[in-house]
Write a protein that holds these residues in place. Sequence first.
Motif, PDB file in Angstrom:
ATOM      1  N   THR A 154       3.600   2.265   2.053  1.00  0.00           N
ATOM      2  CA  THR A 154       3.884   3.702   1.063  1.00  0.00           C
ATOM      3  C   THR A 154       4.656   3.019   0.559  1.00  0.00           C
ATOM      4  OG1 THR A 154       5.581   4.257   3.268  1.00  0.00           O
ATOM      5  CG2 THR A 154       3.010   4.910   3.028  1.00  0.00           C
ATOM      6  N   ARG A 155       5.712   2.036   0.358  1.00  0.00           N
ATOM      7  CA  ARG A 155       7.203   1.871  -0.349  1.00  0.00           C
ATOM      8  C   ARG A 155       6.102   0.821  -0.876  1.00  0.00           C
ATOM      9  NH1 ARG A 155      12.368  -0.875   1.622  1.00  0.00           N
ATOM     10  NH2 ARG A 155      10.859  -1.613   2.992  1.00  0.00           N
ATOM     11  N   ARG A 156       6.933   0.857  -2.224  1.00  0.00           N
ATOM     12  CA  ARG A 156       5.941   0.203  -3.810  1.00  0.00           C
ATOM     13  C   ARG A 156       7.942  -0.871  -3.765  1.00  0.00           C
ATOM     14  NH1 ARG A 156       5.154  -1.338  -9.406  1.00  0.00           N
ATOM     15  NH2 ARG A 156       2.640  -1.941  -9.717  1.00  0.00           N
ATOM     16  N   LEU A 157       7.356  -2.273  -3.409  1.00  0.00           N
ATOM     17  CA  LEU A 157       8.606  -3.204  -3.020  1.00  0.00           C
ATOM     18  C   LEU A 157       8.371  -4.414  -4.651  1.00  0.00           C
ATOM     19  CD1 LEU A 157       9.296  -4.079   0.034  1.00  0.00           C
ATOM     20  CD2 LEU A 157      10.306  -2.267  -1.013  1.00  0.00           C
ATOM     21  N   PRO A 158       9.386  -4.835  -5.309  1.00  0.00           N
ATOM     22  CA  PRO A 158       9.484  -5.998  -6.610  1.00  0.00           C
ATOM     23  C   PRO A 158       8.136  -7.168  -5.751  1.00  0.00           C
ATOM     24  CG  PRO A 158      11.093  -5.547  -5.443  1.00  0.00           C
ATOM     25  CD  PRO A 158      10.966  -4.270  -4.936  1.00  0.00           C
ATOM     26  N   ALA A 159       7.535  -7.369  -7.192  1.00  0.00           N
ATOM     27  CA  ALA A 159       7.047  -8.909  -6.803  1.00  0.00           C
ATOM     28  C   ALA A 159       8.284  -9.620  -6.546  1.00  0.00           C
ATOM     29  CB  ALA A 159       6.185  -9.222  -7.715  1.00  0.00           C
ATOM     30  N   ARG A 160       7.851 -10.699  -5.797  1.00  0.00           N
ATOM     31  CA  ARG A 160       8.729 -11.428  -5.724  1.00  0.00           C
ATOM     32  C   ARG A 160       8.126 -13.234  -5.364  1.00  0.00           C
ATOM     33  NH1 ARG A 160      11.306  -8.814  -0.863  1.00  0.00           N
ATOM     34  NH2 ARG A 160       9.641  -8.078  -0.928  1.00  0.00           N
ATOM     35  N   TYR A 161       8.907 -14.065  -5.511  1.00  0.00           N
ATOM     36  CA  TYR A 161       8.439 -15.936  -5.379  1.00  0.00           C
ATOM     37  C   TYR A 161       9.066 -15.656  -4.101  1.00  0.00           C
ATOM     38  CZ  TYR A 161       8.881 -21.079  -5.828  1.00  0.00           C
ATOM     39  OH  TYR A 161       8.776 -22.076  -5.040  1.00  0.00           O
ATOM     40  N   CYS A 175       9.595  -7.095   3.583  1.00  0.00           N
ATOM     41  CA  CYS A 175       8.288  -6.563   3.256  1.00  0.00           C
ATOM     42  C   CYS A 175       8.264  -4.787   3.294  1.00  0.00           C
ATOM     43  CB  CYS A 175       7.075  -6.735   4.156  1.00  0.00           C
ATOM     44  SG  CYS A 175       6.965  -8.476   3.347  1.00  0.00           S
ATOM     45  N   ASP A 176       7.768  -3.958   3.493  1.00  0.00           N
ATOM     46  CA  ASP A 176       7.479  -2.825   3.842  1.00  0.00           C
ATOM     47  C   ASP A 176       6.410  -2.582   5.279  1.00  0.00           C
ATOM     48  OD1 ASP A 176       7.736   0.127   4.352  1.00  0.00           O
ATOM     49  OD2 ASP A 176       5.942   0.740   3.205  1.00  0.00           O
ATOM     50  N   LYS A 177       5.164  -3.054   4.829  1.00  0.00           N
ATOM     51  CA  LYS A 177       4.880  -2.563   7.301  1.00  0.00           C
ATOM     52  C   LYS A 177       4.390  -4.516   6.993  1.00  0.00           C
ATOM     53  CE  LYS A 177       4.411   1.234   7.945  1.00  0.00           C
ATOM     54  NZ  LYS A 177       4.630   2.153   8.900  1.00  0.00           N
ATOM     55  N   LEU A 178       4.025  -5.404   6.441  1.00  0.00           N
ATOM     56  CA  LEU A 178       3.226  -6.701   6.803  1.00  0.00           C
ATOM     57  C   LEU A 178       4.416  -7.884   7.402  1.00  0.00           C
ATOM     58  CD1 LEU A 178       0.715  -8.683   6.327  1.00  0.00           C
ATOM     59  CD2 LEU A 178       2.200  -9.118   3.574  1.00  0.00           C
ATOM     60  N   ILE A 179       4.228  -7.914   8.872  1.00  0.00           N
ATOM     61  CA  ILE A 179       4.616  -9.028   9.284  1.00  0.00           C
ATOM     62  C   ILE A 179       3.867  -9.974   9.036  1.00  0.00           C
ATOM     63  CG2 ILE A 179       5.810  -9.978  11.230  1.00  0.00           C
ATOM     64  CD1 ILE A 179       6.011  -6.732  12.199  1.00  0.00           C
TER      65      ILE A 179
END
Length: 315
Positions: free
Chosen positions: A122-129, A169-173
């Motif tokens: 549901t959350r939109r986090l920034p693109a990151r490296y 992450c929001d949900k991803l593990i």
Amino acid sequence: MTRTPEPQRQEHECHLPAGKAANGLYTVDVSPETAGWEFSSLRVVELPPGGWHDFDTGDSEWIVLPLSGSCTVAVEGQTFRLTGRESVFTGVTDFVYAPRDAHASLATRDGGRFALTGARCTRRLPARYQPASAVPVELRGSGRYSRQVNNFAAAARPGGGSGEQGFACDKLIAVEVLTPGGNWSSFPPHKHDEDRVGESRLEEVYYFEIADRDGAPGLGYQRVSPSGNGRNTDLLAEVRDGDVVLVPDGWHGPSVAAPGHDMYFLNVMAGPGAERVWLICDHPEHADVRDSWVGRPIDNRLPLYTAPGSRHDAD
């Protein structure tokens, strides 16, 4: 060497032999729809030299993880260069996070294979490296239970450890596990198929790569046994290079590497919980195995490698 044709393996809805989950450009394409669950996804794309792949992230967050080779990832007006690695058995890799509701483009000069690990969110986090040097490399178990875990997108877990330093992450593990030939991973068997105190409900994908030995193909075994929840999954699978096992529920483990053949698996997990945590329940018949590790040495073949400039934790 002439390879003997493999015998037909018994089919099970949660065991997808190499090629079974292929879809178009993807050699593996597991989505919530195809898996029959709500959150977790995994794709693997193989690209030739000079190849590229565009994809929309949709309602999911994704991590682009090189399995072999290097690439660039363009997302959200930024272009990230991934050094990658020769193979999953040779080093930790850097990676890129792509948020939901975005367009991403992956390109490679020399070709390679790339995993896309995803989860509806549901959350939109920034693109990151994230550089390889920031990936915690952890050693678990002892003796023949020893394994290495690359916690590139791990979440908090009971007892702490490097898993709590995982990428946000929001949900991803997601983690990578490397098991030397002859060893057992995912042991003691454990489950995470209920939302309750001390346990979180998480759907899980296992993607396997098995090292050859002198040209002979490797193999391993994966067990999922019924817990009385969900589909009551009951599976004993012979797994080979490129196979996928789905774990919607149940006690999972052990993951057994045949002697002489190191085993790699990529775990992708996600679930409905408001908090992104990895809370597990050990099988009561085998829970005391963890106590037996205390004070005993880890297999001296580990770590197979470490992240550049990082440390590894024994647990």
